[in-house]
Structures are given as structure tokens and as C-alpha cells.
Scaffold this motif. Structure first.
Motif, PDB file in Angstrom:
ATOM      1  N   LEU A  78       0.853  -1.189   0.000  1.00 17.78           N
ATOM      2  CA  LEU A  78       0.000   0.000   0.000  1.00 17.78           C
ATOM      3  C   LEU A  78       0.888   1.237   0.000  1.00 17.78           C
ATOM      4  O   LEU A  78       1.790   1.351   0.834  1.00 17.78           O
ATOM      5  CB  LEU A  78      -0.918  -0.005   1.222  1.00 17.78           C
ATOM      6  CG  LEU A  78      -1.997   1.057   1.266  1.00 17.78           C
ATOM      7  CD1 LEU A  78      -2.991   0.853   0.126  1.00 17.78           C
ATOM      8  CD2 LEU A  78      -2.711   1.025   2.599  1.00 17.78           C
ATOM      9  N   PHE A  79       0.630   2.162  -0.941  1.00 22.23           N
ATOM     10  CA  PHE A  79       1.480   3.330  -1.141  1.00 22.23           C
ATOM     11  C   PHE A  79       0.695   4.628  -1.077  1.00 22.23           C
ATOM     12  O   PHE A  79      -0.509   4.646  -1.333  1.00 22.23           O
ATOM     13  CB  PHE A  79       2.150   3.270  -2.522  1.00 22.23           C
ATOM     14  CG  PHE A  79       3.209   2.219  -2.654  1.00 22.23           C
ATOM     15  CD1 PHE A  79       4.527   2.508  -2.383  1.00 22.23           C
ATOM     16  CD2 PHE A  79       2.884   0.933  -3.059  1.00 22.23           C
ATOM     17  CE1 PHE A  79       5.505   1.557  -2.515  1.00 22.23           C
ATOM     18  CE2 PHE A  79       3.858  -0.038  -3.197  1.00 22.23           C
ATOM     19  CZ  PHE A  79       5.169   0.274  -2.921  1.00 22.23           C
ATOM     20  N   GLU A  80       1.415   5.714  -0.786  1.00 19.78           N
ATOM     21  CA  GLU A  80       0.921   7.091  -0.891  1.00 19.78           C
ATOM     22  C   GLU A  80       1.928   7.871  -1.719  1.00 19.78           C
ATOM     23  O   GLU A  80       3.116   7.573  -1.698  1.00 19.78           O
ATOM     24  CB  GLU A  80       0.829   7.750   0.485  1.00 19.78           C
ATOM     25  CG  GLU A  80      -0.199   7.163   1.393  1.00 19.78           C
ATOM     26  CD  GLU A  80      -0.265   7.927   2.716  1.00 19.78           C
ATOM     27  OE1 GLU A  80      -0.647   9.113   2.677  1.00 19.78           O
ATOM     28  OE2 GLU A  80       0.080   7.340   3.740  1.00 19.78           O
ATOM     29  N   THR A  81       1.447   8.889  -2.425  1.00 26.48           N
ATOM     30  CA  THR A  81       2.385   9.712  -3.190  1.00 26.48           C
ATOM     31  C   THR A  81       3.192  10.583  -2.232  1.00 26.48           C
ATOM     32  O   THR A  81       2.721  10.958  -1.155  1.00 26.48           O
ATOM     33  CB  THR A  81       1.658  10.630  -4.194  1.00 26.48           C
ATOM     34  OG1 THR A  81       0.747  11.450  -3.493  1.00 26.48           O
ATOM     35  CG2 THR A  81       0.953   9.835  -5.250  1.00 26.48           C
ATOM     36  N   ILE A  82       4.409  10.888  -2.629  1.00 23.71           N
ATOM     37  CA  ILE A  82       5.252  11.799  -1.864  1.00 23.71           C
ATOM     38  C   ILE A  82       5.793  12.851  -2.815  1.00 23.71           C
ATOM     39  O   ILE A  82       5.869  12.635  -4.020  1.00 23.71           O
ATOM     40  CB  ILE A  82       6.404  11.071  -1.135  1.00 23.71           C
ATOM     41  CG1 ILE A  82       7.287  10.310  -2.131  1.00 23.71           C
ATOM     42  CG2 ILE A  82       5.874  10.158  -0.063  1.00 23.71           C
ATOM     43  CD1 ILE A  82       8.539   9.720  -1.518  1.00 23.71           C
ATOM     44  N   ARG A 148       7.699  12.151 -17.180  1.00 23.91           N
ATOM     45  CA  ARG A 148       7.237  12.570 -15.849  1.00 23.91           C
ATOM     46  C   ARG A 148       7.500  11.482 -14.813  1.00 23.91           C
ATOM     47  O   ARG A 148       7.288  10.303 -15.068  1.00 23.91           O
ATOM     48  CB  ARG A 148       5.743  12.857 -15.924  1.00 23.91           C
ATOM     49  CG  ARG A 148       5.252  13.746 -14.828  1.00 23.91           C
ATOM     50  CD  ARG A 148       3.790  14.096 -15.001  1.00 23.91           C
ATOM     51  NE  ARG A 148       3.066  13.272 -14.047  1.00 23.91           N
ATOM     52  CZ  ARG A 148       1.979  12.591 -14.303  1.00 23.91           C
ATOM     53  NH1 ARG A 148       1.436  12.609 -15.492  1.00 23.91           N
ATOM     54  NH2 ARG A 148       1.397  11.871 -13.392  1.00 23.91           N
ATOM     55  N   PHE A 149       7.967  11.901 -13.633  1.00 27.28           N
ATOM     56  CA  PHE A 149       8.214  10.985 -12.520  1.00 27.28           C
ATOM     57  C   PHE A 149       7.073  11.050 -11.511  1.00 27.28           C
ATOM     58  O   PHE A 149       6.471  12.110 -11.309  1.00 27.28           O
ATOM     59  CB  PHE A 149       9.500  11.377 -11.771  1.00 27.28           C
ATOM     60  CG  PHE A 149      10.757  10.945 -12.461  1.00 27.28           C
ATOM     61  CD1 PHE A 149      11.201   9.636 -12.369  1.00 27.28           C
ATOM     62  CD2 PHE A 149      11.503  11.857 -13.177  1.00 27.28           C
ATOM     63  CE1 PHE A 149      12.369   9.244 -12.993  1.00 27.28           C
ATOM     64  CE2 PHE A 149      12.678  11.471 -13.803  1.00 27.28           C
ATOM     65  CZ  PHE A 149      13.112  10.163 -13.710  1.00 27.28           C
ATOM     66  N   GLN A 150       6.798   9.928 -10.856  1.00 24.50           N
ATOM     67  CA  GLN A 150       5.907   9.844  -9.699  1.00 24.50           C
ATOM     68  C   GLN A 150       6.670   9.078  -8.629  1.00 24.50           C
ATOM     69  O   GLN A 150       7.285   8.054  -8.923  1.00 24.50           O
ATOM     70  CB  GLN A 150       4.622   9.084 -10.028  1.00 24.50           C
ATOM     71  CG  GLN A 150       3.607   9.854 -10.818  1.00 24.50           C
ATOM     72  CD  GLN A 150       2.900  10.904 -10.002  1.00 24.50           C
ATOM     73  OE1 GLN A 150       3.032  12.082 -10.286  1.00 24.50           O
ATOM     74  NE2 GLN A 150       2.159  10.512  -9.003  1.00 24.50           N
ATOM     75  N   LEU A 151       6.610   9.561  -7.384  1.00 25.62           N
ATOM     76  CA  LEU A 151       7.273   8.897  -6.275  1.00 25.62           C
ATOM     77  C   LEU A 151       6.227   8.497  -5.238  1.00 25.62           C
ATOM     78  O   LEU A 151       5.301   9.269  -4.961  1.00 25.62           O
ATOM     79  CB  LEU A 151       8.299   9.826  -5.619  1.00 25.62           C
ATOM     80  CG  LEU A 151       9.621   9.989  -6.356  1.00 25.62           C
ATOM     81  CD1 LEU A 151       9.475  10.923  -7.527  1.00 25.62           C
ATOM     82  CD2 LEU A 151      10.673  10.509  -5.405  1.00 25.62           C
ATOM     83  N   TYR A 152       6.404   7.307  -4.662  1.00 23.31           N
ATOM     84  CA  TYR A 152       5.470   6.773  -3.682  1.00 23.31           C
ATOM     85  C   TYR A 152       6.245   6.159  -2.529  1.00 23.31           C
ATOM     86  O   TYR A 152       7.311   5.586  -2.730  1.00 23.31           O
ATOM     87  CB  TYR A 152       4.608   5.663  -4.290  1.00 23.31           C
ATOM     88  CG  TYR A 152       3.963   6.004  -5.598  1.00 23.31           C
ATOM     89  CD1 TYR A 152       2.709   6.602  -5.639  1.00 23.31           C
ATOM     90  CD2 TYR A 152       4.589   5.726  -6.803  1.00 23.31           C
ATOM     91  CE1 TYR A 152       2.106   6.902  -6.853  1.00 23.31           C
ATOM     92  CE2 TYR A 152       3.998   6.025  -8.010  1.00 23.31           C
ATOM     93  CZ  TYR A 152       2.755   6.611  -8.028  1.00 23.31           C
ATOM     94  OH  TYR A 152       2.167   6.908  -9.223  1.00 23.31           O
ATOM     95  N   GLU A 153       5.676   6.254  -1.336  1.00 25.12           N
ATOM     96  CA  GLU A 153       6.243   5.594  -0.170  1.00 25.12           C
ATOM     97  C   GLU A 153       5.165   4.700   0.419  1.00 25.12           C
ATOM     98  O   GLU A 153       3.990   5.079   0.444  1.00 25.12           O
ATOM     99  CB  GLU A 153       6.699   6.634   0.848  1.00 25.12           C
ATOM    100  CG  GLU A 153       7.540   6.068   1.953  1.00 25.12           C
ATOM    101  CD  GLU A 153       8.117   7.162   2.838  1.00 25.12           C
ATOM    102  OE1 GLU A 153       9.265   6.997   3.286  1.00 25.12           O
ATOM    103  OE2 GLU A 153       7.417   8.157   3.091  1.00 25.12           O
ATOM    104  N   GLY A 154       5.558   3.515   0.891  1.00 24.68           N
ATOM    105  CA  GLY A 154       4.543   2.612   1.404  1.00 24.68           C
ATOM    106  C   GLY A 154       5.112   1.496   2.238  1.00 24.68           C
ATOM    107  O   GLY A 154       6.244   1.552   2.707  1.00 24.68           O
TER     108      GLY A 154
END
Length: 168
Positions: A78-82, A148-154
Motif C-alpha cells: 500500500l502506497f501514498e504519493t510523496i 514525468r516521474f511519480q514517487l510513492y512511499e509505502g
């Protein structure tokens, strides 16, 4: 209704029941419970070559992402954007430090994705992914598509903590 129609209806085979939805077959409109929180699935990104899906989940105004990877058994994260930024796809490091936590590259892959619904990248195409893990079992994910980049932490989720509630 005529007698022949009634007899024909009696002789017809009943319609087979629809197969139950699995986490890998969830689509926008389905409802899933993750760690006792109920989410509506609003988007789906799929890597068919890897047997992996990325579901966009919504609970009110909160948006989270559920990564399901089918290996010898299903693995959930499970991730959220950062907030964050990288300059070039060629310069993605193998080790990253965020807020005092070091993340180490665990997996890197690319491939064609298909999308359905509201997803971070709204179109299908070639996507590059870097998956990282920290010593404290936190996860970091970097995606790149169309410049484009997207970063996620989870974090990893246990399989019993994911349950399909309702299907569309």
C-alpha cells in the motif's frame, strides 16, 4: 406465455454463476478493504507481462495505491504519493536517502501498461519502475512515463488484510 416457451425454459440449462472476483481482477467501481479501511477502486494500471496491477484507491478525499504482484503467491503493498523530483531517467540512483531513511534498489523493470479509470499516468504506454526497500521494511517506488516521474512511499500488507467487499 405459450406452452412451448414454458417447456423450452424448463429444458434450458441455467446460466452459469459468474466467477468470484479475485484481487487481480478488480476494476474501477469495485470496493476493497485494506487493513480495515474501505476503499473504492477508481483506477487500474496493469503490467500483463509481470502479472502485476496498480490500483488507485479512494476513501473520501484520501488517495492511496495498492500494488498487487502475483508470484508464487499474491504480494500486496500500500502506497501514498510523496513530493520529490528526479532530473533524468538515466540518473535514477540505486540508493536513495529520504528523511534519514536509506532505501536500496530491489527491482527495476519496464514494460507496456494498460490503464483503466483514474490513474497517475492517464494513458497506456511504456512505463519504467524502480522498487526500493529500506532496512525498516518501508518501501519506495519511482515510476517514469512520458517524461514525468511519480514517487510513492509505502509498506507491505499481509494477504489476510486485503478483502474484496463488493464487485461492480
Amino acid at each position: 406465455m405459450s406452452l412451448w416457451k414454458r417447456v423450452r425454459k424448463l429444458m434450458e440449462k441455467p446460466e452459469p454463476p459468474k466467477p468470484e472476483k479475485t484481487p487481480m481482477s478488480l476494476v474501477p467501481g469495485d470496493i476493497v478493504e485494506v487493513s480495515l479501511i474501505t476503499y473504492e477502486i477508481v483506477g487500474r494500471t496493469e503490467w500483463r507481462v509481470r502479472s502485476s496491477v496498480w490500483l488507485t484507491l479512494r476513501d473520501g478525499a484520501a488517495i492511496k495505491y495498492l500494488h498487487i504482484d502475483q508470484r508464487e503467491q499474491l504480494r500486496y503493498s500500500l502506497f501514498e504519493t510523496i513530493d520529490g523530483r528526479l532530473d533524468a531517467v538515466e540518473e535514477v540512483p540505486t540508493e536513495i536517502e529520504l528523511d534519514g531513511t536509506w532505501y536500496y534498489l530491489e527491482d527495476q523493470y519496464s514494460g507496456q501498461v494498460t490503464v483503466n479509470g483514474q490513474t497517475p499516468f492517464g494513458i497506456a504506454g511504456e512505463q519504467y519502475v524502480w522498487d526500493y526497500q529500506a532496512d525498516n521494511r518501508k518501501l519506495l517506488r519511482i515510476e517514469w512515463q512520458d517524461g514525468r516521474f511519480q514517487l510513492y512511499e509505502g509498506e507491505s500488507i499481509l494477504a489476510p488484510d486485503v478483502r474484496v467487499m463488493r464487485q461492480s
